[in-house]
Scaffold this motif. Structure first.
Motif, PDB file in Angstrom:
ATOM      1  N   GLU A 116     -52.249  31.077  38.550  1.00  0.00           N
ATOM      2  CA  GLU A 116     -51.328  32.140  38.957  1.00  0.00           C
ATOM      3  C   GLU A 116     -51.725  33.465  38.317  1.00  0.00           C
ATOM      4  N   VAL A 117     -52.103  33.403  37.040  1.00  0.00           N
ATOM      5  CA  VAL A 117     -52.549  34.622  36.363  1.00  0.00           C
ATOM      6  C   VAL A 117     -53.826  35.146  37.003  1.00  0.00           C
ATOM      7  N   LEU A 118     -54.776  34.246  37.246  1.00  0.00           N
ATOM      8  CA  LEU A 118     -56.038  34.671  37.852  1.00  0.00           C
ATOM      9  C   LEU A 118     -55.808  35.246  39.246  1.00  0.00           C
ATOM     10  N   GLN A 119     -54.883  34.653  39.984  1.00  0.00           N
ATOM     11  CA  GLN A 119     -54.579  35.171  41.310  1.00  0.00           C
ATOM     12  C   GLN A 119     -54.022  36.583  41.223  1.00  0.00           C
ATOM     13  N   ARG A 120     -53.174  36.818  40.231  1.00  0.00           N
ATOM     14  CA  ARG A 120     -52.605  38.155  40.043  1.00  0.00           C
ATOM     15  C   ARG A 120     -53.704  39.167  39.704  1.00  0.00           C
ATOM     16  N   ILE A 121     -54.642  38.750  38.869  1.00  0.00           N
ATOM     17  CA  ILE A 121     -55.735  39.650  38.509  1.00  0.00           C
ATOM     18  C   ILE A 121     -56.590  39.970  39.728  1.00  0.00           C
ATOM     19  N   LEU A 122     -56.894  38.948  40.534  1.00  0.00           N
ATOM     20  CA  LEU A 122     -57.733  39.164  41.716  1.00  0.00           C
ATOM     21  C   LEU A 122     -57.044  40.059  42.737  1.00  0.00           C
ATOM     22  N   MET A 123     -55.752  39.864  42.889  1.00  0.00           N
ATOM     23  CA  MET A 123     -55.025  40.645  43.892  1.00  0.00           C
ATOM     24  C   MET A 123     -54.739  42.067  43.424  1.00  0.00           C
ATOM     25  N   GLY A 124     -54.623  42.260  42.123  1.00  0.00           N
ATOM     26  CA  GLY A 124     -54.192  43.563  41.623  1.00  0.00           C
ATOM     27  C   GLY A 124     -55.305  44.489  41.226  1.00  0.00           C
ATOM     28  N   THR A 125     -56.555  44.134  41.501  1.00  0.00           N
ATOM     29  CA  THR A 125     -57.690  44.970  41.105  1.00  0.00           C
ATOM     30  C   THR A 125     -58.273  45.648  42.327  1.00  0.00           C
ATOM     31  N   ASP A 126     -58.418  46.957  42.231  1.00  0.00           N
ATOM     32  CA  ASP A 126     -59.017  47.710  43.321  1.00  0.00           C
ATOM     33  C   ASP A 126     -59.821  48.852  42.723  1.00  0.00           C
ATOM     34  N   VAL A 127     -60.600  49.507  43.538  1.00  0.00           N
ATOM     35  CA  VAL A 127     -61.442  50.621  43.078  1.00  0.00           C
ATOM     36  C   VAL A 127     -60.638  51.907  43.189  1.00  0.00           C
ATOM     37  N   VAL A 128     -60.550  52.650  42.078  1.00  0.00           N
ATOM     38  CA  VAL A 128     -59.845  53.936  42.059  1.00  0.00           C
ATOM     39  C   VAL A 128     -60.825  55.014  41.630  1.00  0.00           C
ATOM     40  N   LYS A 129     -60.370  56.245  41.626  1.00  0.00           N
ATOM     41  CA  LYS A 129     -61.254  57.360  41.303  1.00  0.00           C
ATOM     42  C   LYS A 129     -61.509  57.495  39.808  1.00  0.00           C
ATOM     43  N   ASN A 130     -60.565  57.063  38.976  1.00  0.00           N
ATOM     44  CA  ASN A 130     -60.716  57.202  37.537  1.00  0.00           C
ATOM     45  C   ASN A 130     -61.761  56.208  37.027  1.00  0.00           C
ATOM     46  N   VAL A 131     -62.851  56.735  36.479  1.00  0.00           N
ATOM     47  CA  VAL A 131     -63.964  55.879  36.052  1.00  0.00           C
ATOM     48  C   VAL A 131     -63.551  54.982  34.895  1.00  0.00           C
ATOM     49  N   ASN A 132     -62.817  55.520  33.913  1.00  0.00           N
ATOM     50  CA  ASN A 132     -62.437  54.725  32.754  1.00  0.00           C
ATOM     51  C   ASN A 132     -61.536  53.555  33.152  1.00  0.00           C
ATOM     52  N   LYS A 133     -60.590  53.823  34.052  1.00  0.00           N
ATOM     53  CA  LYS A 133     -59.725  52.733  34.502  1.00  0.00           C
ATOM     54  C   LYS A 133     -60.524  51.704  35.288  1.00  0.00           C
ATOM     55  N   ASN A 134     -61.463  52.168  36.090  1.00  0.00           N
ATOM     56  CA  ASN A 134     -62.326  51.230  36.815  1.00  0.00           C
ATOM     57  C   ASN A 134     -63.071  50.311  35.861  1.00  0.00           C
ATOM     58  N   ASN A 135     -63.639  50.907  34.822  1.00  0.00           N
ATOM     59  CA  ASN A 135     -64.421  50.105  33.878  1.00  0.00           C
ATOM     60  C   ASN A 135     -63.566  49.024  33.238  1.00  0.00           C
TER      61      ASN A 135
END
Length: 1019
Positions: free
Chosen positions: A277-296
């Motif tokens: 369930e935790v891994l599913q949340r991580i997979l679903m909640g990650t996307d590419v944004v403009k902020n480089v530091n947050k992306n990293n």
């Protein structure tokens, strides 16, 4: 650093910065060091404050790169100072100037321990920092228990506990035994309930190290790790100071998932469900944004989650979700994300049921081949290589061939190799395979290794239906105005063997074939000319009498008869003479036999090529997949599994070096890029008996007077116990309880290395040990190559050489750990002191997971390695032979049980043993006269003479006479040669080596009626 009140240090630093050159700086430093040394001699008058100033100066001088060989005691003494400024200086300078083996550290242990167990938290942090920076066995043994108490103490502030956890991590890495897993596992699980994220993050680093070393002891920590992930990713119960761009403590999430990957599986269904369930949340909640530091930060968590999903072998739905997410990442503009997406998608190829899903992204992966970043292009190439199968092989290979023209030069060799492997494994038909390889050579000939065109020749040779098509394609490429030299080689070879099949096609007459090949002759190097000469001879062989073509080819042969290159000259001379003999040429240059079916060497080369890359999954996948229809088909009707041999007396037949023909085929050996095919039958015309009965063959006598049995091929181990010959290179280890079985026949590997200087000595599923040796006189230098074949390290590696008394051997240090997919080299120096047949034993062991392997191997530092063949004239031979009148310098023995072999094969055997057969000294065709030089530190260069007399009626027995100027050498050489000739029984014990004063009895003199009696007197 604070310089208030320390004007002297400030002035000294200013003086150093104002120096005009290095010499001025050195003089100023020497002056200051002299001043400091003088002040330290009057230490009784120094206060802690003054010591601090001078110790700061010492540290600054040390940082400038100068040696400071005094003042260590003063620096250590400041650790005991009562005030923080002096104590801080003591800890900092001690950390910088002293290492873990320095004697002065023992003086500081008590002071450091007093600070650790004290109540001053600042002093505790200073002490923990020093212990963590220096480490060392003494610190670990003395202070580890106190550090552990700080970590589990509820009364200490989080700052101290964080430093205690990191300090204990450092001590554990240096000395794993400082943490007793049995008593510490419960405490570790208790620490994971900590609410402070700083302490939890430091403790998780410690847990990762602990479970990587022994996960069995820390099963109780697994559910706690899952709860931590739930707290961070689902509940987001995190203070604001531990939130990074809205992500709850990404460092702790990454470390927790890394620790979970060291546990092989999760049995509890509730824990597993919570984790997914935790891994599913991580997979679903990650996307590419403009902020480089947050992306990293978010992608660091995401890719660690992907690794954990692959490790746990999640259900297909989640794996499909991972692939879909990676498919989005390989299409973004950010190069780092594209790289990680391709790399993780390559790793996912090892999982089941996802290859078809990955294929949906094939177009985007192909687009990545044109990325400006070469790292991304390499990852895309690896991914395409790994995902290729029968269903998409044509499309992928076509894309790779198109990409080849624009690929970086640094990638072309690797790319060519992968195209060749894919074409071989997944060819829908062999004609497509030939098309691909010829296109590959045409587009990137300079980057196509010889192994690739050797392989296509093997396919064409072994498949009769393919030969007309391959010959026709080779002719088409030769008609091009400009082609690479590799294309000339493969085309010329194929047309030389099979051009006669095309004789009735328009434009493919022998004269036209010859013309198109001969046009390329001026453009090739000297290494290709021998192949072209062989092709001309083959064309001549298949041609009906054509005086014009024959004269053209003969003119070429005559041109190269005086070539400076020996290989070209020999071929030209021999082909010219053979072509004048008509039918003999057809017998000699008959079509090459079919190659035996063997595993492709291209995959092995690909693994070596990619040994330094971070991910090996694509290569592993290729090795695991079944071979395709493009297998080399062998002739199933060959006698005893060996290919037929052309009958050619000492003439070299042109072919490729390193082809997959078995070098053990009778009468066939490889040398200088050719297959040397020798006539196994002796000459039918006996040599004239110039000396009449003087050199007539000796009659084979009965057994020697001593009635000695045939010696066995045994070697004593380190304790002098004999080893049975069935063990050969493998010495027995206890009861041979190793569960890991070696790959291949160790005995055959050992025997092969006795006759050559490089090869594989031992191999099992985890390690490969190779040898490369150089021998000069009585000196030898061997390099042992220890190769780890797996993606996990080999630990507890130990190697000891047990030399016999006659060898002085020195092996360099073998590292205790061999990293994954790495190879280490360990030189071994050898000096031969005395003649002996005893062998050195390599005793080595290692650990891989739960497998403990301990094997003893015999090293090929054998007697013939210290021999050097020498040619002697008849005068030199007889002079030396007569001077060695009899035992113990000259020993004679009748040897029975000899492996039947023609004299030519026996000559080749002697040559491989560094024994020179001297023709003409004995006109009797059934006898051999052999000479060599033996080198040792005691005998230096010692001439050895051998005479072998065979019985034509019974090849299983012979009489051997050995003579040298040293009794021990004579006996050892006689026994060594006998071991090579005799099929030795496995039950007979090896006799002890006789002393020079007690030689073995020689054979009785021949009977008076023996026609060789006179020879026995002279020889």
């Amino acid at each position: 650093m604070a310089l208030s009140g320390m004007r002297g240090l400030s002035v000294f630093i200013s003086d150093i910065r104002n120096c005009q050159n290095k010499e001025q700086e050195r003089l100023r430093v020497d002056k200051e060091l002299g001043n400091v040394r003088t002040r330290f001699k009057n230490e009784k008058g120094l206060t802690h404050y003054e010591k601090k100033k001078y110790v700061w100066k010492m540290l600054y001088i040390y940082m400038l790169g100068y040696d400071v060989d005094f003042g260590h005691m003063e620096a250590v003494s400041l650790i005991s100072a009562p005030k923080y400024p002096e104590k801080q200086v003591g800890y900092i300078v001690t950390s910088c100037l002293l290492n873990e083996n320095h004697d002065f550290l023992r003086l500081a242990i008590n002071a450091v321990r007093n600070d650790i167990i004290g109540r001053n938290e600042t002093f505790q942090c200073l002490a923990l920092t020093l212990v963590g920076n220096i480490g060392g066995r003494e610190f670990a043994e003395s202070l580890a228990p106190d550090v552990q108490k700080l970590l589990i103490s509820s009364s200490c502030r989080p700052l101290v506990r964080k430093k205690a956890a990191l300090c204990l991590l450092r001590l554990f890495r240096k000395n794993p035994d400082v943490v007793n897993a049995d008593s510490w596992s419960d405490w570790m699980a208790q620490i994971l309930d900590e609410r402070d994220l700083g302490v939890l993050t430091s403790s998780m680093s410690l847990l990762v190290a602990l479970v990587s070393n022994n996960h069995e002891a820390y099963w109780s920590s697994l559910p706690k790790c899952v709860r931590i992930l739930e707290r961070l990713a689902r509940n987001q119960d995190v203070p604001q100071e531990y939130t990074y761009y809205g992500i709850p403590s990404p460092w702790l999430q990454v470390k927790t998932m890394r620790a979970l990957q060291y546990f092989p599986t999760i049995e509890d269904p509730n824990t597993r469900r919570s984790l997914f369930e935790v891994l599913q949340r991580i997979l679903m909640g990650t996307d590419v944004v403009k902020n480089v530091n947050k992306n990293n930060a978010s992608h660091a968590v995401l890719f660690e989650a992907l690794s954990l999903v692959m490790h746990l072998d999640a259900e297909k739905e989640m794996m499909s979700q991972c692939v879909a997410l990676l498919g989005k990442f390989i299409a973004v503009r950010e190069p780092n994300i594209r790289y990680l997406g391709l790399e993780n998608m390559t790793r996912m190829l090892m999982m089941t049921d996802v290859q078809d899903i990955i294929k949906r992204h094939q177009a985007q992966i192909v687009t990545s081949l044109k990325d400006p970043d070469i790292s991304i292009r390499r990852r895309a190439l690896d991914l395409l290589y790994g995902m290729c199968d029968v269903s998409n092989a044509k499309d992928i290979v076509e894309e790779l061939l198109q990409y080849l023209s624009s690929a970086d030069f640094a990638m072309r060799e690797e790319l060519s190799l992968k195209i060749a492997i894919l074409a071989e494994k997944f060819a829908p038909d062999l004609s497509w395979y030939v098309d691909v390889i010829l296109q590959l050579i045409d587009k990137a000939g300079e980057f196509v290794s010889d192994d690739i065109w050797f392989r296509v020749v093997q396919f064409v040779t072994n498949n009769e239906d393919l030969q007309p098509y391959a010959a026709l394609k080779a002719k088409e490429y030769l008609d091009k105005p400009a082609i690479h030299e590799t294309m000339v080689r493969v085309s010329a070879y194929i047309l030389g063997e099979y051009s006669h099949i095309l004789a009735r096609r328009p434009g493919c007459s022998p004269k036209e074939i010859f013309s198109c090949i001969h046009e390329k002759l001026p453009t090739v190097s000297t290494s290709t000319i021998p192949i072209l000469l062989s092709t001309y001879a083959k064309i001549l062989m298949h041609t009906q009498p054509d005086p014009d073509l024959q004269n053209q080819i003969w003119a070429i042969f005559r041109k190269y008869e005086s070539c400076i290159d020996v290989e070209i000259q020999q071929r030209a001379v021999e082909y010219l003479e053979l072509s004048k003999k008509g039918a003999v040429l057809r017998d000699v240059l008959a079509e090459m036999p079919k190659f035996p079916e063997r595993q492709s060497a291209l995959i092995k080369k690909a693994v070596e090529t990619e040994a330094d890359t971070a991910d090996q999954s694509a290569i592993k996948l290729r090795a695991q997949q079944q071979t395709s229809n493009a297998l080399v088909v062998t002739n199933q009707h060959l006698t005893n599994g060996s290919p037929p041999v052309n009958q050619l007396g000492l003439v070299k037949i042109p072919t490729m070096s390193n082809v997959d023909h078995s070098s053990a085929d009778e009468g066939v050996t490889q040398a200088n890029g050719t297959l040397t095919v020798v006539d196994p039958q002796p000459s039918s015309t006996p040599s004239p008996d110039l000396l009449g009965d003087l050199l007539s063959p000796l009659a084979i006598e009965g057994p020697p007077a001593g009635g000695n049995q045939v010696d066995t091929n045994l070697v004593s181990d380190a304790k002098g116990a004999p080893m049975p010959p069935e063990a050969l290179a493998l010495a027995p280890v206890e009861e041979q309880t190793n569960t890991v079985q070696p790959i291949g026949n160790i005995a055959e590997r050992f025997h092969a290395l006795c006759l050559k200087d490089s090869g594989v000595l031992y191999e099992d599923p985890y390690i490969q040990i190779g040898i490369k040796a150089e021998w000069r006189a009585h000196h030898g230098r061997l390099v042992l190559f220890w190769g780890n074949k797996n993606t996990a390290p080999l630990v507890s590696v130990r190697a000891i050489v047990l030399p016999p008394t006659h060898l002085k051997m020195e092996l360099s240090l073998v590292p205790e750990t061999i990293p994954p997919r790495a190879q280490v080299q360990c030189p071994l120096e050898v000096i031969n002191l005395l003649p002996s047949r005893d062998l050195a034993v390599l005793d080595f062991s290692y650990m891989f997971g739960t497998h403990a392997v301990n094997v003893k191997l015999r090293l090929p530092a054998v007697l013939n390695k210290f021999l050097q063949p020498i040619t002697v004239t008849a005068e030199e031979f007889f002079l030396q032979w007569r001077s060695l009148s009899g035992p113990p310098l000259k020993l004679q023995e009748v040897v029975r049980g000899v492996r039947p072999m023609p004299l030519l094969e026996m000559t080749n055997l002697f040559s491989s043993l560094q024994l020179m057969v001297c023709p003409g000294l004995d006109p009797n065709t059934n006898n051999l006269v052999v000479s060599t030089t033996f080198y040792s530190e005691s005998t230096r260069a010692m001439l050895c003479l051998i005479r072998i007399e065979t019985d034509p009626a019974d090849r299983t027995q012979l009489r051997m006479t050995v003579a040298s100027g040293d009794p021990t050498l004579t006996f050892e050489l006689k026994e060594f040669i006998k071991e090579q000739l005799v099929s030795i029984p496995t039950t007979a014990p090896r006799p002890a080596t006789p002393t020079p004063s007690q030689p073995r009895a020689a054979s009785p003199p021949p009977a008076a009626s023996d026609p060789g009696a006179l020879l026995a007197g002279l020889l």
